[in-house]
Scaffold this motif. Structure first.
Motif, PDB file in Angstrom:
ATOM      1  N   TYR A  62       0.839  -1.206   0.000  1.00 18.39           N
ATOM      2  CA  TYR A  62       0.000   0.000   0.000  1.00 18.39           C
ATOM      3  C   TYR A  62       0.875   1.258   0.000  1.00 18.39           C
ATOM      4  O   TYR A  62       0.573   2.231  -0.695  1.00 18.39           O
ATOM      5  N   ARG A  63       1.949   1.237   0.774  1.00 17.60           N
ATOM      6  CA  ARG A  63       2.824   2.407   0.864  1.00 17.60           C
ATOM      7  C   ARG A  63       3.493   2.686  -0.483  1.00 17.60           C
ATOM      8  O   ARG A  63       3.648   3.846  -0.870  1.00 17.60           O
ATOM      9  N   ILE A  64       3.906   1.626  -1.192  1.00 16.85           N
ATOM     10  CA  ILE A  64       4.526   1.796  -2.513  1.00 16.85           C
ATOM     11  C   ILE A  64       3.577   2.535  -3.458  1.00 16.85           C
ATOM     12  O   ILE A  64       3.989   3.400  -4.236  1.00 16.85           O
ATOM     13  N   LEU A  65       2.285   2.194  -3.371  1.00 19.29           N
ATOM     14  CA  LEU A  65       1.286   2.829  -4.233  1.00 19.29           C
ATOM     15  C   LEU A  65       0.719   4.112  -3.618  1.00 19.29           C
ATOM     16  O   LEU A  65      -0.234   4.688  -4.143  1.00 19.29           O
ATOM     17  N   GLU A  66       1.310   4.543  -2.502  1.00 23.47           N
ATOM     18  CA  GLU A  66       0.930   5.794  -1.824  1.00 23.47           C
ATOM     19  C   GLU A  66      -0.542   5.789  -1.424  1.00 23.47           C
ATOM     20  O   GLU A  66      -1.270   6.780  -1.589  1.00 23.47           O
ATOM     21  N   LEU A  67      -0.975   4.630  -0.895  1.00 23.10           N
ATOM     22  CA  LEU A  67      -2.358   4.453  -0.475  1.00 23.10           C
ATOM     23  C   LEU A  67      -2.430   4.103   1.008  1.00 23.10           C
ATOM     24  O   LEU A  67      -1.463   3.597   1.579  1.00 23.10           O
ATOM     25  N   GLU A  68      -3.599   4.343   1.596  1.00 20.95           N
ATOM     26  CA  GLU A  68      -3.848   3.921   2.966  1.00 20.95           C
ATOM     27  C   GLU A  68      -4.272   2.447   2.944  1.00 20.95           C
ATOM     28  O   GLU A  68      -4.964   2.010   2.014  1.00 20.95           O
TER      29      GLU A  68
ATOM     30  N   VAL B 229      -6.545   1.089  -6.048  1.00 17.31           N
ATOM     31  CA  VAL B 229      -5.241   0.475  -6.344  1.00 17.31           C
ATOM     32  C   VAL B 229      -4.908   0.637  -7.821  1.00 17.31           C
ATOM     33  O   VAL B 229      -3.803   1.037  -8.192  1.00 17.31           O
ATOM     34  N   ASN B 230      -5.883   0.341  -8.691  1.00 12.23           N
ATOM     35  CA  ASN B 230      -5.656   0.459 -10.138  1.00 12.23           C
ATOM     36  C   ASN B 230      -5.370   1.898 -10.551  1.00 12.23           C
ATOM     37  O   ASN B 230      -4.500   2.156 -11.392  1.00 12.23           O
ATOM     38  N   GLN B 231      -6.107   2.858  -9.960  1.00 12.57           N
ATOM     39  CA  GLN B 231      -5.908   4.260 -10.321  1.00 12.57           C
ATOM     40  C   GLN B 231      -4.546   4.756  -9.851  1.00 12.57           C
ATOM     41  O   GLN B 231      -3.840   5.477 -10.579  1.00 12.57           O
ATOM     42  N   ALA B 232      -4.152   4.360  -8.627  1.00 15.02           N
ATOM     43  CA  ALA B 232      -2.843   4.754  -8.108  1.00 15.02           C
ATOM     44  C   ALA B 232      -1.733   4.184  -8.972  1.00 15.02           C
ATOM     45  O   ALA B 232      -0.729   4.853  -9.254  1.00 15.02           O
ATOM     46  N   TYR B 233      -1.922   2.948  -9.403  1.00 17.93           N
ATOM     47  CA  TYR B 233      -0.943   2.301 -10.291  1.00 17.93           C
ATOM     48  C   TYR B 233      -0.782   3.085 -11.582  1.00 17.93           C
ATOM     49  O   TYR B 233       0.339   3.389 -12.019  1.00 17.93           O
ATOM     50  N   LYS B 234      -1.896   3.466 -12.210  1.00 17.96           N
ATOM     51  CA  LYS B 234      -1.840   4.211 -13.472  1.00 17.96           C
ATOM     52  C   LYS B 234      -1.155   5.556 -13.284  1.00 17.96           C
ATOM     53  O   LYS B 234      -0.345   5.974 -14.116  1.00 17.96           O
ATOM     54  N   ASP B 235      -1.469   6.223 -12.176  1.00 19.09           N
ATOM     55  CA  ASP B 235      -0.877   7.535 -11.915  1.00 19.09           C
ATOM     56  C   ASP B 235       0.639   7.426 -11.740  1.00 19.09           C
ATOM     57  O   ASP B 235       1.406   8.232 -12.291  1.00 19.09           O
ATOM     58  N   LEU B 236       1.083   6.422 -10.984  1.00 15.12           N
ATOM     59  CA  LEU B 236       2.513   6.282 -10.696  1.00 15.12           C
ATOM     60  C   LEU B 236       3.297   5.810 -11.917  1.00 15.12           C
ATOM     61  O   LEU B 236       4.446   6.203 -12.118  1.00 15.12           O
ATOM     62  N   VAL B 237       2.689   4.948 -12.728  1.00 15.98           N
ATOM     63  CA  VAL B 237       3.351   4.525 -13.970  1.00 15.98           C
ATOM     64  C   VAL B 237       3.553   5.735 -14.881  1.00 15.98           C
ATOM     65  O   VAL B 237       4.602   5.888 -15.512  1.00 15.98           O
ATOM     66  N   PHE B 238       2.549   6.610 -14.918  1.00 16.77           N
ATOM     67  CA  PHE B 238       2.664   7.816 -15.740  1.00 16.77           C
ATOM     68  C   PHE B 238       3.817   8.695 -15.252  1.00 16.77           C
ATOM     69  O   PHE B 238       4.588   9.234 -16.045  1.00 16.77           O
ATOM     70  N   VAL B 239       3.943   8.839 -13.928  1.00 13.78           N
ATOM     71  CA  VAL B 239       4.981   9.700 -13.358  1.00 13.78           C
ATOM     72  C   VAL B 239       6.376   9.111 -13.545  1.00 13.78           C
ATOM     73  O   VAL B 239       7.325   9.828 -13.892  1.00 13.78           O
TER      74      VAL B 239
ATOM     75  N   ARG C  22       1.003  -3.711  -7.189  1.00 12.02           N
ATOM     76  CA  ARG C  22      -0.342  -3.804  -7.744  1.00 12.02           C
ATOM     77  C   ARG C  22      -0.762  -5.261  -7.934  1.00 12.02           C
ATOM     78  O   ARG C  22      -1.886  -5.646  -7.611  1.00 12.02           O
ATOM     79  N   GLU C  23       0.136  -6.087  -8.458  1.00  9.14           N
ATOM     80  CA  GLU C  23      -0.208  -7.488  -8.691  1.00  9.14           C
ATOM     81  C   GLU C  23      -0.504  -8.212  -7.380  1.00  9.14           C
ATOM     82  O   GLU C  23      -1.448  -9.000  -7.286  1.00  9.14           O
ATOM     83  N   LYS C  24       0.308  -7.941  -6.344  1.00 10.24           N
ATOM     84  CA  LYS C  24       0.101  -8.594  -5.047  1.00 10.24           C
ATOM     85  C   LYS C  24      -1.233  -8.157  -4.436  1.00 10.24           C
ATOM     86  O   LYS C  24      -2.009  -8.993  -3.943  1.00 10.24           O
ATOM     87  N   LEU C  25      -1.509  -6.845  -4.454  1.00 15.50           N
ATOM     88  CA  LEU C  25      -2.755  -6.347  -3.867  1.00 15.50           C
ATOM     89  C   LEU C  25      -3.976  -6.822  -4.652  1.00 15.50           C
ATOM     90  O   LEU C  25      -4.999  -7.175  -4.071  1.00 15.50           O
ATOM     91  N   ARG C  26      -3.858  -6.840  -5.969  1.00 15.94           N
ATOM     92  CA  ARG C  26      -4.976  -7.313  -6.801  1.00 15.94           C
ATOM     93  C   ARG C  26      -5.271  -8.783  -6.508  1.00 15.94           C
ATOM     94  O   ARG C  26      -6.422  -9.193  -6.377  1.00 15.94           O
ATOM     95  N   SER C  27      -4.203  -9.573  -6.376  1.00 14.27           N
ATOM     96  CA  SER C  27      -4.367 -10.997  -6.080  1.00 14.27           C
ATOM     97  C   SER C  27      -5.015 -11.213  -4.718  1.00 14.27           C
ATOM     98  O   SER C  27      -5.944 -12.012  -4.564  1.00 14.27           O
ATOM     99  N   LEU C  28      -4.541 -10.466  -3.714  1.00 20.05           N
ATOM    100  CA  LEU C  28      -5.082 -10.607  -2.360  1.00 20.05           C
ATOM    101  C   LEU C  28      -6.538 -10.154  -2.287  1.00 20.05           C
ATOM    102  O   LEU C  28      -7.364 -10.788  -1.631  1.00 20.05           O
TER     103      LEU C  28
END
Length: 215
Positions: free
Chosen positions: A8-14, A22-32, A60-66
């Motif tokens: 969660y911290r890697i994706l800057e989420l609580e 999770v998906n939106q944070a992933y897209k934002d960080l990939v863009f940056v 993202r893959e770990k959180l999506r799987s969980l």
């Protein structure tokens, strides 16, 4: 800190963020952090960007799987008591093998097809804008005239794929395998500006949009 909190911290989420967040944070960080946005001559930042992308993808893959596992566990109907001479039918598992399926003109925008096998599938004219297709198998697939605007095709297998007249503007093909693919007439530029991410992409033998063969 637990592994879950770390992701969660890697994706800057609580902790406890939804799959959509999770998906939106992933897209934002990939863009940056995409290496295409970093000056090529800054090797330190290039390496940092690659490390960031690797961590972002893993989180993202770990959180999506969980979360998928958690939802399946909490939304499953209560077990039924088996009656004599009656067989309980188990629901079919989600099938990741979609090879050869016909999705022509289908609206698959924003879907998550990561890791799926779509080899030789018919996706001609399909709407795949903003679709997650990380490590998807699209070998030999028909994607002619498909809309792949901002699609995530990181590490995708697109060998011998038909991408004639496809819209690839904003698509991320970093690390993808496009050997022998046909991109005749595909949209990848606006004027002289290349608008497709091709970091580490294998284009050996691919037919480029102008009809030339990539050497």
């Amino acid at each position: 800190m637990s592994d879950l909190e770390h992701y969660y911290r890697i994706l800057e989420l609580e902790p406890g963020a939804t799959l959509e967040e999770v998906n939106q944070a992933y897209k934002d960080l990939v863009f940056v952090w995409h290496p295409d946005r970093i000056p090529k001559d800054n090797l330190r930042l290039q390496q940092k960007a690659q490390d960031k992308l690797k961590a972002i993808n893993e989180a993202r893959e770990k959180l999506r799987s969980l979360k998928t596992k958690h939802q399946t566990t909490h939304h499953s109907p209560p077990p039924q008591q088996e009656k004599p001479s009656q067989t309980i039918q188990k629901p079919p598992k989600q099938n990741s093998d979609l090879s050869g399926k016909d999705y022509s003109r289908a609206n698959l925008s924003n879907k998550d097809l990561s890791g799926r096998n779509l080899s030789y599938a018919n996706l001609s004219g399909a709407n795949l804008s903003d679709t997650f297709m990380h490590k998807v198998n699209l070998r030999g697939a028909n994607l002619s005239e498909a809309n792949l605007f901002r699609a995530n095709l990181l590490l995708a297998d697109l060998r011998e794929a038909n991408l004639r007249a496809a819209n690839l503007i904003g698509a991320d093909l970093s690390g993808a395998d496009l050997r022998g693919a046909d991109l005749t007439g595909a949209r990848i530029r606006s004027g002289e500006r290349l608008l497709v991410k091709l970091v580490g992409t294998n284009l050996a033998g691919a037919i480029m949009p102008d009809g030339s063969i990539f050497q």
